[in-house]
Write an enzyme that holds these catalytic residues in place. Structure first.
Site, PDB file in Angstrom:
ATOM      1  N   HIS A 137       0.801  -1.236   0.000  1.00 45.24           N
ATOM      2  CA  HIS A 137       0.000   0.000   0.000  1.00 45.24           C
ATOM      3  C   HIS A 137       0.832   1.283   0.000  1.00 45.24           C
ATOM      4  CE1 HIS A 137      -3.552  -2.382   0.515  1.00 45.24           C
ATOM      5  NE2 HIS A 137      -3.200  -2.824   1.706  1.00 45.24           N
ATOM      6  N   ASP A 170      -1.132 -10.360  -6.936  1.00 46.80           N
ATOM      7  CA  ASP A 170      -1.384  -9.974  -5.548  1.00 46.80           C
ATOM      8  C   ASP A 170      -2.675 -10.655  -5.092  1.00 46.80           C
ATOM      9  OD1 ASP A 170      -2.304  -8.490  -3.273  1.00 46.80           O
ATOM     10  OD2 ASP A 170      -1.054  -6.796  -3.874  1.00 46.80           O
ATOM     11  N   PHE A 183       3.367   1.434 -11.241  1.00 51.48           N
ATOM     12  CA  PHE A 183       3.647   0.957 -12.613  1.00 51.48           C
ATOM     13  C   PHE A 183       2.432   1.124 -13.528  1.00 51.48           C
ATOM     14  CE2 PHE A 183       6.205  -1.412  -9.517  1.00 51.48           C
ATOM     15  CZ  PHE A 183       7.456  -0.961  -9.904  1.00 51.48           C
ATOM     16  N   THR A 186       3.159   1.796 -17.495  1.00 50.67           N
ATOM     17  CA  THR A 186       4.159   1.035 -18.245  1.00 50.67           C
ATOM     18  C   THR A 186       3.637  -0.352 -18.627  1.00 50.67           C
ATOM     19  OG1 THR A 186       6.388   0.082 -18.217  1.00 50.67           O
ATOM     20  CG2 THR A 186       5.264   0.223 -16.106  1.00 50.67           C
ATOM     21  N   TYR A 219      -2.413  -3.209 -18.715  1.00 49.65           N
ATOM     22  CA  TYR A 219      -1.398  -3.906 -17.917  1.00 49.65           C
ATOM     23  C   TYR A 219      -1.617  -3.732 -16.412  1.00 49.65           C
ATOM     24  CZ  TYR A 219       0.790  -4.824 -22.353  1.00 49.65           C
ATOM     25  OH  TYR A 219       1.016  -5.277 -23.630  1.00 49.65           O
TER      26      TYR A 219
HETATM   27 ZN   LIG Z   1      -4.303  -7.055   3.358  1.00 45.51          ZN
END
Ligand SMILES: [Zn+2]
Length: 380
Positions: A137, A170, A183, A186, A219
């Protein structure tokens, strides 16, 4: 696979304290459980010490003013000026408080990420796991959601400098907003985040319409779930998105944040995964990593103290090709209580109307994603 586990006590001996959800005990117990299973005795399993990140390395992502502020707030004097500084940079007493030794501890997490990145970049190990990291974060100049330095984004920046392209996946229950933002413009980094939808839920972002900008369009990929999404639906969505996109992107390195706050007993999130579902996700990522040859893995969220050590032990078992007896070893059970490595119970089944709603939400999100990225990705 040759596997590295990046760890030492300095990663948790100072922090937000025992009354904060990000308790040091989560990381310590994981190490204790792996040690009790003799997980570091296997010839391909290496216990590796972290090192502090240098100032220049922190500047790969963060601003100089922010790095200075973290250093200054690391020796709290609690003067008026410090309070203003803390407010400016997101240090809130009720969420991400500044603490004594913060600069060293958080800089060490970033250094642990870089040690892992170096190992996989040089081919010394195929996978490196930094359980104390995954601070997804933190922003360029903002602490947020228990995260001070974004060790993940710092390491990805370093990997980009070595000429690598990176796929980031993630699976924390919270949106990986800091990494996505770092990012967003990109096409050299593909970020995919699966998480509980940001509807009245931190950090309030991560919707399918967030797709990246300019050359990075398509992306940044987001798969949000409603509360009470069960693991069958979660796994179904994961398989729809993650393997096909990562394979098409064909990265040089797979980076993953393996937060386990998706667990049904976690108090911060409201998804309904068990350790079995979590293990299936990690196995899915491992089979992608096998084809890539470089895998940098992070811990992340996960706040149920009897769940996190078991989940990350199972994950490291996958990485290092070890399976452990299901009964928790006596050396660990004596201190933390007996039990099983895998969950023996699961959540109450969700009611039919809720199951229908959670599925409809995912299907709608995937339809948006597929329609808006059909020029970037081939969807099966
Ligand atoms: Zn968490």
């Amino acid at each position: 696979m040759e596997a590295a586990f990046i760890y030492n006590e300095a990663l948790w001996s100072r922090g937000f304290g025992d009354s904060h959800p990000l308790r040091p005990e989560r990381v310590k117990r994981t190490y204790d459980l792996l040690t009790a299973y003799r997980a570091f005795d296997a010839p391909n399993s290496h216990l590796v010490e972290p090192r502090p990140a240098t100032r220049d390395e922190l500047l790969l992502l963060h601003t100089a003013e922010y790095v200075d502020a973290v250093e200054r707030l690391s020796a709290p004097r609690d003067g008026g000026e410090e309070r203003v500084l803390a407010q400016c940079y997101g240090f809130r007493p009720d969420e991400t408080p500044a603490f004594a030794g913060m600069f060293e501890t958080e800089g060490l997490k970033a250094g642990a990420a870089l040690v892992g990145a170096e190992l996989v970049a040089r081919g010394q190990t195929q996978v490196a796991f930094s359980i104390a990291g995954g601070m997804h974060h933190a922003r360029l100049a903002l602490a947020s959601g228990f995260c001070v330095f974004n060790d993940v984004a710092v390491a990805i920046h370093w990997l980009l400098r070595q000429g690598f392209r990176v796929a980031y996946v993630d699976i924390d229950v919270h949106h990986g907003d800091g990494v996505q933002a770092a990012f967003y413009d990109t096409d050299r980094v593909l970020t995919i985040s699966l998480h509980q939808a940001g509807i009245m839920f931190y950090p309030g972002t991560g919707f399918p319409e967030e797709l990246g900008k300019d050359g990075g369009y398509g992306y940044s990929i987001n798969v949000p779930f409603l509360p009470y999404t069960d693991e069958d639906l979660y796994l179904w969505a994961f398989r729809q998105v993650v393997p096909p996109l990562v394979r098409q992107f064909a990265p040089d390195v797979l980076v993953t944040q393996l937060g386990v706050d998706t667990h049904y007993r976690d108090r911060l999130g409201s998804l309904l995964l068990t350790t079995q579902g979590y293990l299936a996700l990690v196995e899915g990522l491992a089979s992608l990593a096998e084809g890539i040859g470089r895998w940098l893995a992070f811990g992340g969220g996960g706040y149920a103290i009897d769940v996190v050590p078991r989940a990350w032990t199972l994950a490291y078992g996958v990485m290092s090709g070890q399976s452990f007896p299901d009964e928790l070893p006596p050396a660990y059970a004596e201190r933390c209580g007996p039990g099983r490595l895998h969950d023996v119970e699961g959540p109450e089944p969700v009611e039919a109307w809720a199951a229908k709603q959670t599925r409809a939400y995912v299907e709608k999100g995937l339809a948006v994603l597929k329609a808006r990225t059909k020029d970037v990705w081939q969807w099966g």
